[in-house]
Design a protein around this motif. Structure first.
Motif, PDB file in Angstrom:
ATOM      1  N   ARG A 130       0.854  -1.177   0.000  1.00  0.00           N
ATOM      2  CA  ARG A 130       0.000   0.000   0.000  1.00  0.00           C
ATOM      3  C   ARG A 130       0.886   1.222   0.000  1.00  0.00           C
ATOM      4  O   ARG A 130       1.897   1.256   0.703  1.00  0.00           O
ATOM      5  CB  ARG A 130      -0.867   0.003   1.262  1.00  0.00           C
ATOM      6  N   PHE A 131       0.553   2.215  -0.814  1.00  0.00           N
ATOM      7  CA  PHE A 131       1.237   3.489  -0.621  1.00  0.00           C
ATOM      8  C   PHE A 131       0.273   4.640  -0.838  1.00  0.00           C
ATOM      9  O   PHE A 131      -0.724   4.524  -1.539  1.00  0.00           O
ATOM     10  CB  PHE A 131       2.508   3.625  -1.471  1.00  0.00           C
ATOM     11  N   ILE A 132       0.584   5.714  -0.163  1.00  0.00           N
ATOM     12  CA  ILE A 132      -0.261   6.902  -0.194  1.00  0.00           C
ATOM     13  C   ILE A 132       0.071   7.745  -1.421  1.00  0.00           C
ATOM     14  O   ILE A 132       1.248   7.935  -1.767  1.00  0.00           O
ATOM     15  CB  ILE A 132      -0.059   7.730   1.090  1.00  0.00           C
ATOM     16  N   LEU A 133      -0.961   8.247  -2.080  1.00  0.00           N
ATOM     17  CA  LEU A 133      -0.773   9.114  -3.229  1.00  0.00           C
ATOM     18  C   LEU A 133      -0.719  10.575  -2.772  1.00  0.00           C
ATOM     19  O   LEU A 133      -1.405  10.954  -1.830  1.00  0.00           O
ATOM     20  CB  LEU A 133      -1.922   8.908  -4.215  1.00  0.00           C
ATOM     21  N   PRO A 134       0.102  11.391  -3.434  1.00  0.00           N
ATOM     22  CA  PRO A 134       0.353  12.750  -2.941  1.00  0.00           C
ATOM     23  C   PRO A 134      -0.823  13.707  -3.146  1.00  0.00           C
ATOM     24  O   PRO A 134      -1.573  13.619  -4.118  1.00  0.00           O
ATOM     25  CB  PRO A 134       1.560  13.202  -3.768  1.00  0.00           C
ATOM     26  N   ILE A 135      -0.962  14.598  -2.200  1.00  0.00           N
ATOM     27  CA  ILE A 135      -1.917  15.698  -2.264  1.00  0.00           C
ATOM     28  C   ILE A 135      -1.132  17.006  -2.097  1.00  0.00           C
ATOM     29  O   ILE A 135      -0.342  17.137  -1.165  1.00  0.00           O
ATOM     30  CB  ILE A 135      -2.970  15.593  -1.135  1.00  0.00           C
ATOM     31  N   GLU A 142      -8.583  14.990  -0.679  1.00  0.00           N
ATOM     32  CA  GLU A 142      -8.722  13.824   0.186  1.00  0.00           C
ATOM     33  C   GLU A 142      -7.592  12.843  -0.075  1.00  0.00           C
ATOM     34  O   GLU A 142      -7.249  12.571  -1.230  1.00  0.00           O
ATOM     35  CB  GLU A 142     -10.074  13.146  -0.090  1.00  0.00           C
ATOM     36  N   VAL A 143      -7.001  12.312   0.978  1.00  0.00           N
ATOM     37  CA  VAL A 143      -5.919  11.333   0.829  1.00  0.00           C
ATOM     38  C   VAL A 143      -6.420  10.123   0.043  1.00  0.00           C
ATOM     39  O   VAL A 143      -7.504   9.601   0.289  1.00  0.00           O
ATOM     40  CB  VAL A 143      -5.386  10.887   2.205  1.00  0.00           C
ATOM     41  N   ARG A 144      -5.630   9.697  -0.917  1.00  0.00           N
ATOM     42  CA  ARG A 144      -5.938   8.507  -1.714  1.00  0.00           C
ATOM     43  C   ARG A 144      -4.762   7.543  -1.635  1.00  0.00           C
ATOM     44  O   ARG A 144      -3.622   7.957  -1.380  1.00  0.00           O
ATOM     45  CB  ARG A 144      -6.210   8.878  -3.175  1.00  0.00           C
ATOM     46  N   THR A 145      -5.037   6.262  -1.880  1.00  0.00           N
ATOM     47  CA  THR A 145      -3.972   5.262  -1.833  1.00  0.00           C
ATOM     48  C   THR A 145      -4.088   4.313  -3.020  1.00  0.00           C
ATOM     49  O   THR A 145      -5.034   4.372  -3.802  1.00  0.00           O
ATOM     50  CB  THR A 145      -4.024   4.417  -0.542  1.00  0.00           C
ATOM     51  N   LYS A 169      -9.329  16.656  -7.906  1.00  0.00           N
ATOM     52  CA  LYS A 169      -8.658  17.821  -8.478  1.00  0.00           C
ATOM     53  C   LYS A 169      -7.550  17.388  -9.427  1.00  0.00           C
ATOM     54  O   LYS A 169      -6.696  16.576  -9.062  1.00  0.00           O
ATOM     55  CB  LYS A 169      -8.098  18.697  -7.351  1.00  0.00           C
ATOM     56  N   GLU A 170      -7.559  17.965 -10.637  1.00  0.00           N
ATOM     57  CA  GLU A 170      -6.631  17.501 -11.670  1.00  0.00           C
ATOM     58  C   GLU A 170      -5.154  17.640 -11.292  1.00  0.00           C
ATOM     59  O   GLU A 170      -4.367  16.724 -11.569  1.00  0.00           O
ATOM     60  CB  GLU A 170      -6.895  18.212 -12.999  1.00  0.00           C
ATOM     61  N   PRO A 171      -4.703  18.740 -10.676  1.00  0.00           N
ATOM     62  CA  PRO A 171      -3.287  18.802 -10.307  1.00  0.00           C
ATOM     63  C   PRO A 171      -2.873  17.640  -9.397  1.00  0.00           C
ATOM     64  O   PRO A 171      -1.773  17.086  -9.549  1.00  0.00           O
ATOM     65  CB  PRO A 171      -3.162  20.153  -9.597  1.00  0.00           C
ATOM     66  N   ASN A 172      -3.742  17.278  -8.462  1.00  0.00           N
ATOM     67  CA  ASN A 172      -3.446  16.131  -7.610  1.00  0.00           C
ATOM     68  C   ASN A 172      -3.439  14.840  -8.421  1.00  0.00           C
ATOM     69  O   ASN A 172      -2.579  13.972  -8.220  1.00  0.00           O
ATOM     70  CB  ASN A 172      -4.474  16.024  -6.483  1.00  0.00           C
ATOM     71  N   ARG A 173      -4.397  14.697  -9.320  1.00  0.00           N
ATOM     72  CA  ARG A 173      -4.451  13.477 -10.131  1.00  0.00           C
ATOM     73  C   ARG A 173      -3.178  13.308 -10.959  1.00  0.00           C
ATOM     74  O   ARG A 173      -2.679  12.190 -11.133  1.00  0.00           O
ATOM     75  CB  ARG A 173      -5.669  13.506 -11.068  1.00  0.00           C
ATOM     76  N   LEU A 174      -2.659  14.402 -11.473  1.00  0.00           N
ATOM     77  CA  LEU A 174      -1.446  14.323 -12.288  1.00  0.00           C
ATOM     78  C   LEU A 174      -0.251  13.841 -11.468  1.00  0.00           C
ATOM     79  O   LEU A 174       0.502  12.959 -11.905  1.00  0.00           O
ATOM     80  CB  LEU A 174      -1.145  15.682 -12.917  1.00  0.00           C
ATOM     81  N   THR A 175      -0.057  14.405 -10.274  1.00  0.00           N
ATOM     82  CA  THR A 175       1.067  13.952  -9.449  1.00  0.00           C
ATOM     83  C   THR A 175       0.838  12.527  -8.950  1.00  0.00           C
ATOM     84  O   THR A 175       1.794  11.765  -8.790  1.00  0.00           O
ATOM     85  CB  THR A 175       1.284  14.903  -8.256  1.00  0.00           C
ATOM     86  N   GLN A 176      -0.409  12.158  -8.730  1.00  0.00           N
ATOM     87  CA  GLN A 176      -0.712  10.794  -8.309  1.00  0.00           C
ATOM     88  C   GLN A 176      -0.404   9.806  -9.431  1.00  0.00           C
ATOM     89  O   GLN A 176       0.179   8.733  -9.193  1.00  0.00           O
ATOM     90  CB  GLN A 176      -2.170  10.696  -7.877  1.00  0.00           C
ATOM     91  N   ALA A 177      -0.780  10.155 -10.650  1.00  0.00           N
ATOM     92  CA  ALA A 177      -0.480   9.290 -11.793  1.00  0.00           C
ATOM     93  C   ALA A 177       1.027   9.162 -11.998  1.00  0.00           C
ATOM     94  O   ALA A 177       1.545   8.068 -12.292  1.00  0.00           O
ATOM     95  CB  ALA A 177      -1.141   9.837 -13.056  1.00  0.00           C
ATOM     96  N   GLU A 178       1.742  10.275 -11.835  1.00  0.00           N
ATOM     97  CA  GLU A 178       3.207  10.238 -11.973  1.00  0.00           C
ATOM     98  C   GLU A 178       3.833   9.298 -10.950  1.00  0.00           C
ATOM     99  O   GLU A 178       4.772   8.545 -11.264  1.00  0.00           O
ATOM    100  CB  GLU A 178       3.772  11.648 -11.806  1.00  0.00           C
ATOM    101  N   LEU A 179       3.313   9.314  -9.717  1.00  0.00           N
ATOM    102  CA  LEU A 179       3.861   8.440  -8.681  1.00  0.00           C
ATOM    103  C   LEU A 179       3.571   6.973  -8.984  1.00  0.00           C
ATOM    104  O   LEU A 179       4.437   6.109  -8.804  1.00  0.00           O
ATOM    105  CB  LEU A 179       3.286   8.817  -7.318  1.00  0.00           C
ATOM    106  N   ILE A 180       2.372   6.688  -9.447  1.00  0.00           N
ATOM    107  CA  ILE A 180       2.040   5.302  -9.808  1.00  0.00           C
ATOM    108  C   ILE A 180       2.977   4.808 -10.902  1.00  0.00           C
ATOM    109  O   ILE A 180       3.525   3.700 -10.821  1.00  0.00           O
ATOM    110  CB  ILE A 180       0.569   5.213 -10.264  1.00  0.00           C
ATOM    111  N   ILE A 181       3.187   5.627 -11.921  1.00  0.00           N
ATOM    112  CA  ILE A 181       4.083   5.250 -13.019  1.00  0.00           C
ATOM    113  C   ILE A 181       5.492   5.000 -12.492  1.00  0.00           C
ATOM    114  O   ILE A 181       6.129   3.991 -12.814  1.00  0.00           O
ATOM    115  CB  ILE A 181       4.088   6.347 -14.100  1.00  0.00           C
ATOM    116  N   ARG A 182       5.988   5.913 -11.676  1.00  0.00           N
ATOM    117  CA  ARG A 182       7.348   5.815 -11.164  1.00  0.00           C
ATOM    118  C   ARG A 182       7.531   4.598 -10.261  1.00  0.00           C
ATOM    119  O   ARG A 182       8.530   3.877 -10.354  1.00  0.00           O
ATOM    120  CB  ARG A 182       7.699   7.106 -10.414  1.00  0.00           C
ATOM    121  N   ASN A 183       6.582   4.357  -9.382  1.00  0.00           N
ATOM    122  CA  ASN A 183       6.732   3.265  -8.421  1.00  0.00           C
ATOM    123  C   ASN A 183       6.708   1.890  -9.066  1.00  0.00           C
ATOM    124  O   ASN A 183       7.291   0.946  -8.529  1.00  0.00           O
ATOM    125  CB  ASN A 183       5.632   3.347  -7.350  1.00  0.00           C
TER     126      ASN A 183
END
Length: 270
Positions: A130-135, A142-145, A169-183
């Motif tokens: 499990r990892f937390i996605l950035p906000i 809202e915190v997402r994982t 919120k799209e800015p959060n979604r973009l950084t969250q998608a980037e983290l998923i890709i990177r991880n």
């Protein structure tokens, strides 16, 4: 920035559950497997929108059981909340009712319990994370994982299956998608990802994910609302193309159990 970096590396949690539920119907790794059936389903904490405050886990289980998927990515899952019942772990109960194994990933505290995403698997769970996605604290959210499991779908052939629910919120979604890709970029294992991405097919978020994953459909049918749906925000995607090929994608017309329509995909495994 410091807050975001801290969130990037918060792995695992005492509120995360990974359990195999014994069942005669659960599949064991086979010597050879050709196709996998995968579902993603935002279950609205098992609360049918037309039923007031009623919690109907059995309704969600019936939708899943009717399709006999090998994997299910679940979003908006309650565990021991007041609204759903302090003794009810929805992920565990859905696993029991469907004869599958489960892994739950908490996102937030909610009404004295936990709320987040989960996965169901007909294959034994070998590993889970499990990892937390950035906000971005400047805009909030809202915190997402993400919940990810490793399974063996055939002798010597392991894959990752994951579920997520991106921010509104799209800015959060973009950084969250980037983290998923990177991880998951350097993991080396084939991967299937399902979720409620809160993003349309022509959005920046889906475009970014398309550079690293293959969606099961390019012209995808709407998934919300359940009556006269007009938006497509629930997807199943995979990587690499050398391992999986999409055979079919179906949006199931189930208008009672949740406020999202479930998506079912059949994949061939090369």
């Amino acid at each position: 920035m410091k807050t975001i970096l801290t969130l990037f590396f918060l792995l695992f949690s005492v509120a995360t559950y990974a359990i195999e539920v014994p069942s005669a119907e659960s599949k064991q790794p086979a010597k050879k497997i050709k196709n996998l059936k995968v579902m993603t389903y935002n279950i609205h904490h098992c609360n049918p929108p037309s039923a007031g405050a009623k919690i109907d886990v059995a309704a969600i289980a019936r939708v899943i059981t009717a399709e006999k998927p090998d994997f299910v990515a679940l979003q908006e899952v309650d565990v021991n909340t007041e609204r759903s019942g302090k003794g009810l772990n929805q992920a565990k109960e859905l696993a029991r009712l469907t004869g599958m194994n489960f892994f739950f990933s908490k996102a937030i505290d909610h009404q004295g319990g936990d709320y987040g995403v989960a996965v169901l698997s007909r294959f034994p769970i070998l590993d889970s994370t499990r990892f937390i996605l950035p906000i971005d604290p400047a805009i909030g959210g809202e915190v997402r994982t993400i919940a990810a499991i490793t399974v063996e779908v055939a002798k010597g052939k392991k894959i990752i299956f994951a579920s997520t629910h991106l921010d509104l919120k799209e800015p959060n979604r973009l950084t969250q998608a980037e983290l998923i890709i990177r991880n998951f970029k350097e993991n080396g294992l084939p991967m299937i990802l399902g979720g409620d991405f809160n993003a349309l097919p022509d959005s920046k978020v889906v475009s970014l994910l398309d550079q690293n994953f293959t969606r099961s459909c390019q012209t995808c049918l709407p998934t919300i609302p359940v009556v006269n749906p007009n938006r497509t925000i629930d997807f199943i995607m995979y990587k690499p193309d050398a391992t999986f090929k999409s055979i079919s994608t179906k949006v199931i017309d189930e208008q009672y159990a949740s406020d999202h329509l479930p998506v079912l995909v059949e994949l061939s495994v090369k």
